[in-house]
Design a protein around this motif. Structure first.
Motif, short mmCIF file in Angstrom:
data_model
loop_
_atom_site.label_atom_id
_atom_site.label_comp_id
_atom_site.label_asym_id
_atom_site.label_seq_id
_atom_site.Cartn_x
_atom_site.Cartn_y
_atom_site.Cartn_z
N UNK A 121 132.72 1.33 -63.94
CA UNK A 121 132.42 0.75 -65.25
C UNK A 121 130.98 0.28 -65.39
N UNK A 122 130.21 0.33 -64.31
CA UNK A 122 128.80 -0.11 -64.34
C UNK A 122 127.91 0.99 -63.77
N UNK A 123 127.81 2.13 -64.46
CA UNK A 123 127.05 3.27 -63.94
C UNK A 123 125.55 3.03 -63.88
N UNK A 124 125.09 1.91 -64.48
CA UNK A 124 123.66 1.60 -64.38
C UNK A 124 123.28 1.17 -62.96
N UNK A 125 124.26 0.78 -62.16
CA UNK A 125 124.01 0.35 -60.79
C UNK A 125 124.41 1.45 -59.80
N UNK A 126 123.85 1.37 -58.60
CA UNK A 126 124.28 2.20 -57.48
C UNK A 126 124.80 1.27 -56.39
N UNK A 127 125.98 1.59 -55.85
CA UNK A 127 126.66 0.70 -54.91
C UNK A 127 126.73 1.32 -53.52
N UNK A 128 126.53 0.47 -52.51
CA UNK A 128 126.59 0.90 -51.11
C UNK A 128 127.72 0.13 -50.42
N UNK A 129 128.73 0.85 -49.97
CA UNK A 129 129.85 0.25 -49.23
C UNK A 129 129.74 0.72 -47.78
N UNK A 130 129.77 -0.23 -46.86
CA UNK A 130 129.64 0.07 -45.44
C UNK A 130 130.83 -0.50 -44.69
N UNK A 131 131.45 0.31 -43.82
CA UNK A 131 132.63 -0.15 -43.10
C UNK A 131 132.59 0.29 -41.64
N UNK A 173 132.86 10.84 -51.26
CA UNK A 173 131.75 10.06 -51.83
C UNK A 173 130.58 10.99 -52.10
N UNK A 174 129.86 10.72 -53.18
CA UNK A 174 128.71 11.57 -53.51
C UNK A 174 127.63 11.47 -52.46
N UNK A 175 127.45 10.27 -51.91
CA UNK A 175 126.49 10.05 -50.82
C UNK A 175 127.24 9.43 -49.65
N UNK A 176 127.10 10.04 -48.46
CA UNK A 176 127.70 9.52 -47.24
C UNK A 176 126.57 9.14 -46.28
N UNK A 177 126.66 7.93 -45.71
CA UNK A 177 125.56 7.48 -44.85
C UNK A 177 126.06 6.82 -43.58
N UNK A 178 125.14 6.75 -42.61
CA UNK A 178 125.40 6.15 -41.30
C UNK A 178 124.48 4.94 -41.14
N UNK A 179 125.05 3.83 -40.66
CA UNK A 179 124.24 2.68 -40.27
C UNK A 179 124.31 2.55 -38.76
N UNK A 180 123.25 2.90 -38.09
CA UNK A 180 123.15 2.74 -36.63
C UNK A 180 122.47 1.40 -36.35
N UNK A 181 123.17 0.33 -36.72
CA UNK A 181 122.63 -1.03 -36.58
C UNK A 181 123.77 -2.01 -36.37
N UNK A 182 123.72 -2.85 -35.35
CA UNK A 182 122.68 -2.86 -34.32
C UNK A 182 122.84 -1.66 -33.39
N UNK A 195 126.23 14.62 -44.07
CA UNK A 195 125.69 13.26 -44.03
C UNK A 195 124.36 13.26 -44.76
N UNK A 196 124.12 12.26 -45.61
CA UNK A 196 122.95 12.29 -46.49
C UNK A 196 121.87 11.27 -46.13
N UNK A 197 122.22 10.29 -45.31
CA UNK A 197 121.29 9.19 -45.05
C UNK A 197 121.65 8.53 -43.73
N UNK A 198 120.62 8.12 -42.96
CA UNK A 198 120.85 7.36 -41.73
C UNK A 198 119.92 6.16 -41.71
N UNK A 199 120.51 4.99 -41.47
CA UNK A 199 119.75 3.75 -41.27
C UNK A 199 119.83 3.40 -39.79
#
Length: 257
Positions: A121-131, A173-182, A195-199
């Motif tokens: 309902x808020x397409x003006x924003x982009x949301x990042x969910x990490x699990x 998901x349109x964008x799938x990402x990895x968080x290698x942190x810590x 995979x589209x992004x790695x942190x």
């Protein structure tokens, strides 16, 4: 009660802003969590929740199990927070649940869908969910409606948890990402297909575990070869800013296109 970095993070959480380099704002429709892997051992959110409880913050009065959680860090739903992003007029990059995990077993699937509905309902924003709970994520993915402005990521802090990437690949998901942190060890050879992004980033805090340069270079080089966006958050140390963010003479701030 807080050092300078903790005070900044406290102020940002209360304001819905963020000091995290790869996002602009935070939104916590749930708070609290439980340890599930070695990346949780020095959780900043657990420590911060304990102090917020002592300060009387109402959202941090639910205690978790002393072995897996702590004071103020028991899983709690906050349905009164669901509409918060609708009040933010300017487009923002929003990290969902900086103080929790949306796919925690105690979060009802209907509530996860409520969060997804607000995102839609808020397409003006982009949301990042990490699990870190990638298995539950994969098991319920086909029972959720997936908005285009949602990025979904999993934490892969060591080679023991690379299998989370396979769970992530099953999610629409349109964008799938990895968080290698810590980042706690060399991740070895990675399958970056879909995979589209790695942190990547090192741990911070009094008990921060050291990160080796070779571990980060291995991730960066594989990302560049696979044309996956790479973001280097920090070297870590006593404070998040202690070691800076420069890797081989560059600051890596790539975002998925």
């Amino acid at each position: 009660m807080f050092d300078k970095d903790q005070m900044r993070e406290y102020a940002s959480i209360m304001a819905g802003a963020s000091t995290i380099e790869w996002t602009e704002a935070t939104w916590n429709p749930t708070t609290g969590c439980d340890r599930v892997s070695d990346g949780c051992d020095n959780c900043y959110a657990l420590t911060l929740a304990s102090r917020l409880k002592a300060m009387g913050q109402p959202r941090y009065q639910t205690d978790g199990h002393p072995r897996t959680s702590g004071p103020g860090f028991g899983l709690a739903l906050h349905p009164d927070s669901l509409d918060a992003p609708k009040k933010w007029k300017r487009s923002r990059l929003i990290f969902v649940n900086s103080m929790s995990d949306l796919f925690h077993a105690k979060v009802p699937l209907s509530y996860v869908q409520d969060v997804f509905d607000v995102i839609a309902e808020t397409p003006q924003h982009t949301y990042q969910v990490l699990t870190k709970r990638s298995l539950r994520l994969a098991r319920v993915a086909d029972r959720l409606s997936w908005p285009d402005n949602l990025w979904l990521g999993v934490t892969v802090e060591s080679s023991s948890h690379v299998d989370r990437m396979n769970h992530l690949r099953s999610v629409p998901a349109r964008v799938r990402f990895i968080s290698a942190e810590p980042l706690l060890g060399d991740l070895g050879e990675l399958d970056l297909h879909e995979i589209h992004w790695i942190i990547a980033g090192g741990e911070s805090g009094r008990s921060a575990r050291p990160m080796e340069e070779g571990w980060v270079r291995n991730i960066r080089d594989q990302a560049l070869d696979a044309k996956v966006a790479f973001f280097f958050k920090q070297w870590g140390g006593r404070t998040p800013k202690a070691g800076g963010r420069v890797l081989d003479g560059e600051t890596w701030d790539q975002l998925p296109s």
